[in-house]
Design a protein around this motif. Structure first.
Motif, PDB file in Angstrom:
ATOM      1  N   ASP A  57       0.817  -1.219   0.000  1.00  0.00           N
ATOM      2  CA  ASP A  57       0.000   0.000   0.000  1.00  0.00           C
ATOM      3  C   ASP A  57       0.844   1.259   0.000  1.00  0.00           C
ATOM      4  OD1 ASP A  57      -2.962  -0.822   0.360  1.00  0.00           O
ATOM      5  OD2 ASP A  57      -1.888  -2.084   1.798  1.00  0.00           O
ATOM      6  N   ALA A  58       2.042   1.201   0.581  1.00  0.00           N
ATOM      7  CA  ALA A  58       2.918   2.375   0.612  1.00  0.00           C
ATOM      8  C   ALA A  58       4.305   1.961   1.074  1.00  0.00           C
ATOM      9  CB  ALA A  58       2.360   3.454   1.537  1.00  0.00           C
ATOM     10  N   MET A  59       5.286   2.784   0.701  1.00  0.00           N
ATOM     11  CA  MET A  59       6.668   2.588   1.132  1.00  0.00           C
ATOM     12  C   MET A  59       7.276   3.955   1.383  1.00  0.00           C
ATOM     13  SD  MET A  59       9.832   0.909  -1.061  1.00  0.00           S
ATOM     14  CE  MET A  59      11.537   1.368  -0.663  1.00  0.00           C
ATOM     15  N   THR A  60       8.173   4.029   2.358  1.00  0.00           N
ATOM     16  CA  THR A  60       8.991   5.225   2.516  1.00  0.00           C
ATOM     17  C   THR A  60      10.413   4.873   2.093  1.00  0.00           C
ATOM     18  OG1 THR A  60       9.441   7.138   3.922  1.00  0.00           O
ATOM     19  CG2 THR A  60       9.803   4.964   4.916  1.00  0.00           C
ATOM     20  N   PHE A  61      11.270   5.872   2.023  1.00  0.00           N
ATOM     21  CA  PHE A  61      12.624   5.674   1.510  1.00  0.00           C
ATOM     22  C   PHE A  61      13.616   5.439   2.645  1.00  0.00           C
ATOM     23  CE2 PHE A  61      10.373   8.382  -1.499  1.00  0.00           C
ATOM     24  CZ  PHE A  61      10.550   7.673  -2.679  1.00  0.00           C
ATOM     25  N   GLY A  62      14.485   4.440   2.459  1.00  0.00           N
ATOM     26  CA  GLY A  62      15.602   4.241   3.364  1.00  0.00           C
ATOM     27  C   GLY A  62      16.825   4.968   2.839  1.00  0.00           C
ATOM     28  N   ASN A  63      17.864   5.056   3.643  1.00  0.00           N
ATOM     29  CA  ASN A  63      19.084   5.722   3.190  1.00  0.00           C
ATOM     30  C   ASN A  63      19.712   5.012   2.001  1.00  0.00           C
ATOM     31  OD1 ASN A  63      19.511   4.005   5.762  1.00  0.00           O
ATOM     32  ND2 ASN A  63      21.531   3.914   4.813  1.00  0.00           N
ATOM     33  N   HIS A  64      19.610   3.665   1.962  1.00  0.00           N
ATOM     34  CA  HIS A  64      20.260   2.931   0.876  1.00  0.00           C
ATOM     35  C   HIS A  64      19.544   3.106  -0.464  1.00  0.00           C
ATOM     36  CE1 HIS A  64      23.591   1.015   2.871  1.00  0.00           C
ATOM     37  NE2 HIS A  64      22.810   0.691   3.872  1.00  0.00           N
ATOM     38  N   GLU A  65      18.338   3.612  -0.456  1.00  0.00           N
ATOM     39  CA  GLU A  65      17.684   3.913  -1.726  1.00  0.00           C
ATOM     40  C   GLU A  65      18.452   4.992  -2.500  1.00  0.00           C
ATOM     41  OE1 GLU A  65      15.725   1.123  -0.704  1.00  0.00           O
ATOM     42  OE2 GLU A  65      14.802   2.592   0.643  1.00  0.00           O
ATOM     43  N   PHE A  66      19.330   5.713  -1.808  1.00  0.00           N
ATOM     44  CA  PHE A  66      20.078   6.806  -2.436  1.00  0.00           C
ATOM     45  C   PHE A  66      21.545   6.463  -2.688  1.00  0.00           C
ATOM     46  CE2 PHE A  66      16.496   8.526  -0.102  1.00  0.00           C
ATOM     47  CZ  PHE A  66      15.895   9.318  -1.072  1.00  0.00           C
ATOM     48  N   ASP A  67      21.902   5.190  -2.578  1.00  0.00           N
ATOM     49  CA  ASP A  67      23.302   4.795  -2.696  1.00  0.00           C
ATOM     50  C   ASP A  67      23.895   5.021  -4.076  1.00  0.00           C
ATOM     51  OD1 ASP A  67      23.584   4.078  -0.083  1.00  0.00           O
ATOM     52  OD2 ASP A  67      23.558   1.919  -0.414  1.00  0.00           O
ATOM     53  N   LEU A  68      23.083   5.010  -5.102  1.00  0.00           N
ATOM     54  CA  LEU A  68      23.621   5.144  -6.456  1.00  0.00           C
ATOM     55  C   LEU A  68      23.698   6.597  -6.921  1.00  0.00           C
ATOM     56  CD1 LEU A  68      21.892   2.128  -8.257  1.00  0.00           C
ATOM     57  CD2 LEU A  68      24.152   2.241  -7.206  1.00  0.00           C
TER      58      LEU A  68
ATOM     59  N   GLN B 275      18.824   7.290 -11.270  1.00  0.00           N
ATOM     60  CA  GLN B 275      17.935   6.734 -12.303  1.00  0.00           C
ATOM     61  C   GLN B 275      17.308   5.413 -11.864  1.00  0.00           C
ATOM     62  OE1 GLN B 275      17.071   8.396 -15.175  1.00  0.00           O
ATOM     63  NE2 GLN B 275      15.489   6.803 -15.172  1.00  0.00           N
ATOM     64  N   ALA B 276      18.078   4.552 -11.189  1.00  0.00           N
ATOM     65  CA  ALA B 276      17.534   3.272 -10.738  1.00  0.00           C
ATOM     66  C   ALA B 276      16.404   3.482  -9.736  1.00  0.00           C
ATOM     67  CB  ALA B 276      18.629   2.410 -10.122  1.00  0.00           C
ATOM     68  N   LEU B 277      16.540   4.480  -8.864  1.00  0.00           N
ATOM     69  CA  LEU B 277      15.474   4.783  -7.906  1.00  0.00           C
ATOM     70  C   LEU B 277      14.248   5.339  -8.622  1.00  0.00           C
ATOM     71  CD1 LEU B 277      14.343   5.028  -5.076  1.00  0.00           C
ATOM     72  CD2 LEU B 277      15.592   7.185  -4.807  1.00  0.00           C
ATOM     73  N   VAL B 278      14.477   6.197  -9.597  1.00  0.00           N
ATOM     74  CA  VAL B 278      13.366   6.738 -10.381  1.00  0.00           C
ATOM     75  C   VAL B 278      12.632   5.606 -11.098  1.00  0.00           C
ATOM     76  CG1 VAL B 278      12.788   8.145 -12.406  1.00  0.00           C
ATOM     77  CG2 VAL B 278      14.333   9.043 -10.656  1.00  0.00           C
ATOM     78  N   ASP B 279      13.364   4.687 -11.698  1.00  0.00           N
ATOM     79  CA  ASP B 279      12.738   3.553 -12.385  1.00  0.00           C
ATOM     80  C   ASP B 279      11.956   2.682 -11.408  1.00  0.00           C
ATOM     81  OD1 ASP B 279      13.888   4.436 -14.740  1.00  0.00           O
ATOM     82  OD2 ASP B 279      15.576   3.026 -14.658  1.00  0.00           O
ATOM     83  N   PHE B 280      12.495   2.525 -10.207  1.00  0.00           N
ATOM     84  CA  PHE B 280      11.822   1.748  -9.163  1.00  0.00           C
ATOM     85  C   PHE B 280      10.491   2.409  -8.789  1.00  0.00           C
ATOM     86  CE2 PHE B 280      11.115   0.769  -4.653  1.00  0.00           C
ATOM     87  CZ  PHE B 280      11.239  -0.614  -4.631  1.00  0.00           C
ATOM     88  N   ILE B 281      10.540   3.717  -8.598  1.00  0.00           N
ATOM     89  CA  ILE B 281       9.324   4.455  -8.233  1.00  0.00           C
ATOM     90  C   ILE B 281       8.282   4.357  -9.344  1.00  0.00           C
ATOM     91  CG2 ILE B 281       8.381   6.763  -7.757  1.00  0.00           C
ATOM     92  CD1 ILE B 281      11.205   7.383  -6.500  1.00  0.00           C
ATOM     93  N   LYS B 282       8.702   4.610 -10.571  1.00  0.00           N
ATOM     94  CA  LYS B 282       7.769   4.601 -11.703  1.00  0.00           C
ATOM     95  C   LYS B 282       7.139   3.230 -11.914  1.00  0.00           C
ATOM     96  CE  LYS B 282       9.750   8.381 -14.458  1.00  0.00           C
ATOM     97  NZ  LYS B 282      10.444   8.721 -15.728  1.00  0.00           N
ATOM     98  N   GLY B 283       7.885   2.180 -11.596  1.00  0.00           N
ATOM     99  CA  GLY B 283       7.373   0.833 -11.815  1.00  0.00           C
ATOM    100  C   GLY B 283       6.520   0.299 -10.679  1.00  0.00           C
TER     101      GLY B 283
END
Length: 532
Positions: A79-90, A98-106
């Motif tokens: 139903d929902a997710m928040t962001f962890g610090n490792h979501e920003f590792d790249l 870009q990988a995080l953006v693709d993850f969000i969009k998908g």
């Protein structure tokens, strides 16, 4: 078990299924799917929430950058997710987030984040709304969302630790003060008639209170009923109920839950509210994922991913170790002893040697390489070395960077690395191309006795405070990760060049290039107090 419905308090019961810090551990994902399906069969209206750090930790992330995890999150119907610090590792890679953006969009679910400002990174344009939405779209980020469940409105907002700036690579993504943003979110919900509020957080249960944590949030911000937490990898076998504020005065209860980490547990929380939105009862449990039978549909979905990971992991690099490359850590309750985070190691020496050799190919003036101990995550056992083993040592997708700094800056950096000695510090710096002498009896910030550069003839020369040197490190450290403010200033001054070269690949290539793998320490980091 929950008591029978009490007409005095109203009938409203909410069930929350929750996960956190799964870190791309997908080998047992089909079992988690079984657990979620079983709980949803009991209660189809149960919320399913994730508190961040889906990214990073295994070959599944290195190979698929979150897309494999997302396949199963969509299947389970989060139903929902928040962001962890490792979501920003790249963020420090050439592709940025870009990988995080693709993850969000998908994603077939929305994301919640009240204290992250994405506006500085154009990759997130059109994905982020600094609003609370009662009609959230999948694949979008909101300050908070409102869901109607069993005829009642439930508000969900997200928080991510401000430590992300130091321990990841968020780049232009900024983090706002969590308590102020939490208060703003609660008021916004209450202004829309919502009195059942969930904080989906990645700030740690009892983490550094000077930065942020769930216990502080629960005592300082009124109106939060449930905190579904992550970041500290805390296994809360039963929910923690906070019913007193920061001054010790009685307050409406806030229930805190967290599952541990690495897809070990599925959390289940039942809470019963009064008609005024105050929690009157709560019951929670953790379901061990390993004990469940795998879901057949999920098993089939996993096969192509697992097959690829097996292929990549088992491929040998052409090096055989006579002796293991150890990666020691202090045990629970230990305040001193040999650790990768407080002591020279053979593994750290080889990693930095490889960094220095590679950096010299691009900038011959490079004289030293530094690797943060917190970034070295695993040992390599004796025998043939595989890609999988190498990636587990350096799993964070970091790239090689070079920077210009003064001798004084270099000494200041080593002071940061030695600040917790003899305790552990993720910022402890392994070194190639020189050596460091320090005195552990001296106060923090005054421990470095001398830093030396090793020349081509093998002689050591003390660094000069006002002389400029070119050194190599990973992009995370170069941008100021692990609290290296001295590096952050240099980065902002434009004196850092990211070479865009994968750290684990550099390490692998260096291992392959060696005629003989070192088996002894070399005295690169020396405590002179031990000789007194």
């Amino acid at each position: 078990m929950l008591a029978k419905t009490d007409a005095k308090f109203g009938p409203y019961k909410l069930t929350i299924l929750h996960t956190n810090d799964t870190h791309a551990n997908l080998d047992n994902i089909a079992k988690r799917v079984t657990g979620v399906k079983a709980e949803k069969a009991k209660n189809p209206n149960a919320l399913l929430l994730d508190a961040g750090d889906v990214f990073q930790g295994t070959l599944y992330f290195n190979e698929f950058h979150g897309q494999a995890d997302l396949k199963f999150m969509n299947l389970m119907g989060y139903d929902a997710m928040t962001f962890g610090n490792h979501e920003f590792d790249l963020g420090a890679t050439p592709e940025g987030h870009q990988a995080l953006v693709d993850f969000i969009k998908g994603a077939q679910f929305p994301f919640v984040s009240s204290n992250i400002d994405f506006s500085g990174d154009e990759k997130f344009t059109g994905l982020f709304s600094d609003l609370i939405s009662s009609e959230p779209e999948k694949g979008k980020i909101y300050n908070g969302i409102i869901k109607e469940i069993n005829g009642e409105k439930v508000g969900i907002f997200g928080l991510t630790t401000a430590e992300t700036v130091d321990i990841s690579s968020p780049g232009a993504v900024k983090f706002e003060e969590y308590l102020a943003e939490a208060e703003r979110a609660v008021k916004a919900f209450e202004g829309r008639g919502v009195n059942k509020i969930i904080a989906l957080t990645h700030i740690g249960y009892d983490d550094n209170a000077n930065v942020d944590n769930d216990l502080t949030l629960a005592t300082k911000v009124d109106g939060i009923d449930v905190i579904v937490g992550g970041h500290s990898h805390t296994t809360l076998s039963t929910p923690v109920v906070v019913d007193k504020d920061e001054n010790g005065a009685k307050k409406d209860p806030t229930v805190i839950v967290q599952t541990g980490a690495n897809n070990t547990n599925l959390g289940v929380l039942d809470v019963k509210f009064s008609k005024n939105g105050v929690i009157k009862e709560s019951e929670g449990k953790l379901i061990p994922v390993a004990n469940l039978k795998p879901d057949k549909e999920a098993e089939e979905l996993l096969k192509p991913y697992a097959s690829k990971i097996k292929e990549v992991s088992e491929k040998e690099i052409g090096v055989t170790l006579e002796k293991a490359l150890e990666n020691p850590r202090l045990g629970e309750g230990q305040s001193s002893g040999i650790s990768v985070r407080n002591h020279e190691t053979i593994l750290g020496n080889i990693i930095t040697d490889g960094m220095l050799a590679k950096a010299k190919e691009y900038n011959p003036n490079t004289v030293m390489a530094l690797q943060n101990g917190g970034g070295i995550r695993a040992a390599i056992e004796a025998g043939p070395v595989t890609n999988g083993e190498v990636i587990k040592v350096l799993p964070f997708g970091n790239t090689l960077a070079v920077m210009d700094l003064t001798g004084a800056d270099l000494k200041a950096a080593f002071e940061v690395g030695l600040r917790s000695y003899p305790g552990e510090n993720g910022g402890f710096l392994h070194v190639a191309g020189g050596k460091v002498e320090f005195d552990s009896t001296k106060p923090v910030g005054q421990r470095v006795v001398n830093v030396y550069i090793k020349n081509a003839e093998g002689a050591y020369t003390p660094v000069v405070d006002n002389q400029t040197y070119t050194i190599a490190t990973n992009a995370f450290t170069a941008q100021g990760g692990d609290g290296f403010d001295v590096f952050a200033k240099i980065y902002k001054a434009g004196k850092v060049t990211d070479l865009g070269l994968s750290d684990w690949e550099n390490f692998r290539d260096h291992l392959v290039s060696l005629d003989k793998i070192p088996t002894e320490l070399e005295g690169r980091i020396v405590d002179v107090a031990e000789g007194k």
